[in-house]
Design an enzyme around this catalytic site. Structure first.
Site, PDB file in Angstrom:
ATOM      1  N   HIS A 234       0.854  -1.196   0.000  1.00 37.18           N
ATOM      2  CA  HIS A 234       0.000   0.000   0.000  1.00 37.18           C
ATOM      3  C   HIS A 234       0.886   1.240   0.000  1.00 37.18           C
ATOM      4  O   HIS A 234       2.081   1.178   0.291  1.00 37.18           O
ATOM      5  CB  HIS A 234      -0.954   0.021   1.206  1.00 37.18           C
ATOM      6  CG  HIS A 234      -0.251   0.114   2.541  1.00 37.18           C
ATOM      7  ND1 HIS A 234       0.292   1.287   3.025  1.00 37.18           N
ATOM      8  CD2 HIS A 234      -0.006  -0.832   3.492  1.00 37.18           C
ATOM      9  CE1 HIS A 234       0.833   1.071   4.209  1.00 37.18           C
ATOM     10  NE2 HIS A 234       0.670  -0.210   4.514  1.00 37.18           N
ATOM     11  N   ASP A 361      -4.218 -18.994  12.125  1.00 35.33           N
ATOM     12  CA  ASP A 361      -3.141 -19.580  12.918  1.00 35.33           C
ATOM     13  C   ASP A 361      -3.287 -19.169  14.383  1.00 35.33           C
ATOM     14  O   ASP A 361      -3.213 -17.984  14.718  1.00 35.33           O
ATOM     15  CB  ASP A 361      -1.787 -19.117  12.362  1.00 35.33           C
ATOM     16  CG  ASP A 361      -0.637 -19.942  12.889  1.00 35.33           C
ATOM     17  OD1 ASP A 361      -0.312 -19.800  14.077  1.00 35.33           O
ATOM     18  OD2 ASP A 361      -0.062 -20.727  12.109  1.00 35.33           O
ATOM     19  N   SER A 376       2.004  -5.253   6.912  1.00 35.18           N
ATOM     20  CA  SER A 376       1.669  -4.970   5.515  1.00 35.18           C
ATOM     21  C   SER A 376       2.833  -5.348   4.599  1.00 35.18           C
ATOM     22  O   SER A 376       3.974  -4.964   4.851  1.00 35.18           O
ATOM     23  CB  SER A 376       1.350  -3.486   5.331  1.00 35.18           C
ATOM     24  OG  SER A 376       0.228  -3.128   6.094  1.00 35.18           O
TER      25      SER A 376
END
Length: 425
Positions: A234, A361, A376
Site C-alpha cells: 500500500h 493460525d 503490511s
C-alpha cells in the site's frame, strides 16, 4: 374454435417449443459462461476448461496449447485460440495466452523504511507574534496543508536545510520569496513574505514543513533477474496530511521486531521494531504507489535461510481456502502462519483490494490478535505459488483484512510478466 380453445392450443404450442428449446437454452447458458480469455504459464499444470458434453469438440489453432479431456496443456509461449464446435460448427472462441515462466523469492523480512519527499511537504500552519500582530505568512500566501514546496526564489528545495538561508536572506532584505508549489497534479506559484519573530529573533514563514518519513514494513518479493523488490502493498501517506508522499528517493534497512501491541476490535495493533537509518542501506526506494514501495534490493537483506524462488499465481488462479503468509513477529526470524482466503476477485486491470484474508493460525492470533501495522507486505502463498501480499486490516475485525494480487505489485516494480507474450502477439 372458441377463444378458450385457442388459448389452450397456444399454451400447448408454447410448452412444446419450450420443451424443444430447453436443451438449446441450457447449451447457450453454458456457452456464455465460458470466459473469453484464459491465461496460463508454460510450466503450469494442465488447466481445466469447461466441458459442454460429448456433442462438442474443442480444438486449438496452433501448437502453443493442446486441448484434451477437458484440459489444456501449455506447450509454447504465445497466443492461441481455443474453438468449441458442435457438429463441426464453431460456437465459441477463447483467446488463450501462454506466458513464459516467472519465479520470484517471497519475502517476509521486517524492514525499516525512510522516504525523502520530492521538495518539502507542508503539514501545518503556525502563527508568528510580532509587535501586536499575529499572522501566518504561509497561510496569507494561500499555501495549503499538503502542498509540496519545489522551489523558492528559483532554488530547488530538496530538504529542510535548503529553506532557512532563503528565508533569512529575504527577511533581512525586506523582500518577498517567489514560491513554486505542487498541489496534487497542479503547479501553483505564489509570493511569501517572511516575518520577524522578535522573541526567537529569526525570520519565519508560518509553516510546518517536513522532508522525510520513517516507519516499518515487510518485504513482499525479490526478483533475482532484475534485483527489484516490492514491499508494504500500500502507499505510504504523511501522518498529518494523510496524503500520499511524493518521493524524491528513500532507503530500507534491516529491522528487528522487539514487541507486538495486539490488535483489538476498533483498535489496530502494531509491530514495535528497532532500526537505525545510519545502518547499512540494503535497498533503495524509487517509487511509492498505491501498491507499495519499490526499488532495488541487496539480497543480503534476505538472509541465508530465505525462501527459494517460487512461481507466481495470477488473480484468476487464487482460490477460496487455505493459504499461508510469511512475516516476522520476533527478532528477524521469518515464520510461516496459516490464513484462509475468504474471497478473491479475478482482475484484468490493477486494483489494490483483490483478496480478503482471515488469520487462522492460533499462535499468530495469540501473539498479535490478527493483522497489525508493520505486517503490511507479508507475502501470501497458496498451492506453492506467491499470489499476493497483505495490505490493510479491518479495524472492526483485526483477524481479517485485504490482500493485493502479486501481479499488480510486479507490474508496479517494472517487472512485466506479460512482456514476452505481448511481443509474441
Amino acid at each position: 374454435m372458441t377463444s378458450k380453445s385457442k388459448l389452450k392450443v397456444s399454451i400447448g404450442i408454447l410448452l412444446l417449443l419450450l420443451f424443444l428449446l430447453f436443451p438449446f437454452l441450457t447449451d447457450m447458458k453454458n456457452i456464455i459462461s465460458i470466459p473469453n480469455e484464459m491465461i496460463t504459464f508454460q510450466s503450469d499444470e494442465p488447466m481445466s476448461i469447461p466441458n459442454l458434453g460429448s456433442d462438442y469438440t474443442v480444438t486449438s489453432d496452433n501448437n502453443n496449447i493442446v486441448a484434451e479431456d477437458s484440459k489444456i496443456y501449455p506447450n509454447e509461449v504465445g497466443e492461441s485460440t481455443l474453438v468449441y464446435k458442435k457438429a463441426n460448427f464453431p460456437v465459441k472462441k477463447v483467446n488463450v495466452s501462454v506466458l513464459s515462466d516467472k519465479k520470484v523469492i517471497p519475502g517476509g523480512q521486517s524492514v525499516g523504511v525512510q522516504l525523502h519527499t520530492l521538495g518539502v511537504l507542508v503539514v501545518g500552519h503556525h502563527l508568528i507574534h510580532n509587535e501586536g500582530d499575529t499572522i501566518s505568512p504561509g497561510e496569507e500566501a494561500n499555501i495549503h496543508v499538503g502542498d509540496v514546496i519545489l522551489e523558492m526564489d528559483g532554488n530547488k528545495i530538496k530538504q529542510l536545510e535548503d529553506v532557512k538561508p532563503i528565508v533569512k536572506k529575504a527577511g533581512e532584505n525586506k523582500e518577498n520569496i517567489s514560491v513554486k508549489l505542487k498541489r496534487g497534479k497542479e503547479i501553483v506559484n505564489t509570493k511569501l513574505e517572511p516575518t520577524l519573530n522578535k522573541k526567537e529573533n529569526n525570520y519565519q514563514i508560518g509553516l510546518y514543513i517536513r522532508d522525510s518519513a520513517t516507519g516499518i514494513g515487510t518485504i513482499s518479493f525479490y526478483d533475482e533477474d532484475s534485483g527489484k523488490y516490492g514491499a508494504l502493498g500500500h502507499v505510504i501517506s504523511d501522518s498529518d496530511t494523510k496524503k500520499p508522499l511524493e518521493i524524491h528517493n528513500g532507503k530500507i534497512v534491516r529491522s528487528t521486531v522487539t514487541s507486538i501491541e495486539k490488535g483489538n476490535q476498533g483498535i489496530p495493533g502494531e509491530k514495535q521494531a528497532k532500526f537505525s537509518m545510519k545502518d547499512k542501506q540494503l535497498g533503495s526506494i524509487t517509487k511509492n504507489s498505491p501498491f507499495g514501495i519499490f526499488g532495488k534490493l541487496n539480497p543480503e537483506l534476505l538472509g541465508e535461510n530465505h525462501q527459494k524462488s517460487m512461481p507466481i499465481g495470477l488473480s484468476h488462479e487464487v482460490e477460496k481456502g487455505p493459504a499461508h503468509i510469511l512475516t516476522v513477529v520476533e527478532g528477524e526470524k521469518v515464520e510461516k502462519f496459516d490464513v484462509e482466503i475468504i474471497n478473491s476477485i479475478p482482475q484484468k486491470t490493477p486494483a489494490t483490494k483483490g483478496m480478503v484474508i482471515k488469520i487462522t493460525d492460533e499462535r499468530l492470533l495469540e501473539k498479535t490478535g490478527g493483522i497489525v501495522q508493520g505486517m503490511s507486505g507479508s507475502p501470501i502463498i497458496q498451492n506453492d505459488k506467491l499470489v499476493g501480499a497483505v495490505t490493510h486490516v479491518f479495524v472492526n475485525d483485526p483477524t481479517s483484512g485485504y490482500g493485493v494480487h502479486i501481479e499488480w505489485m510486479l507490474d508496479e516494480a517494472g517487472i512485466n510478466i506479460y512482456n514476452q507474450e505481448k511481443e509474441a502477439s
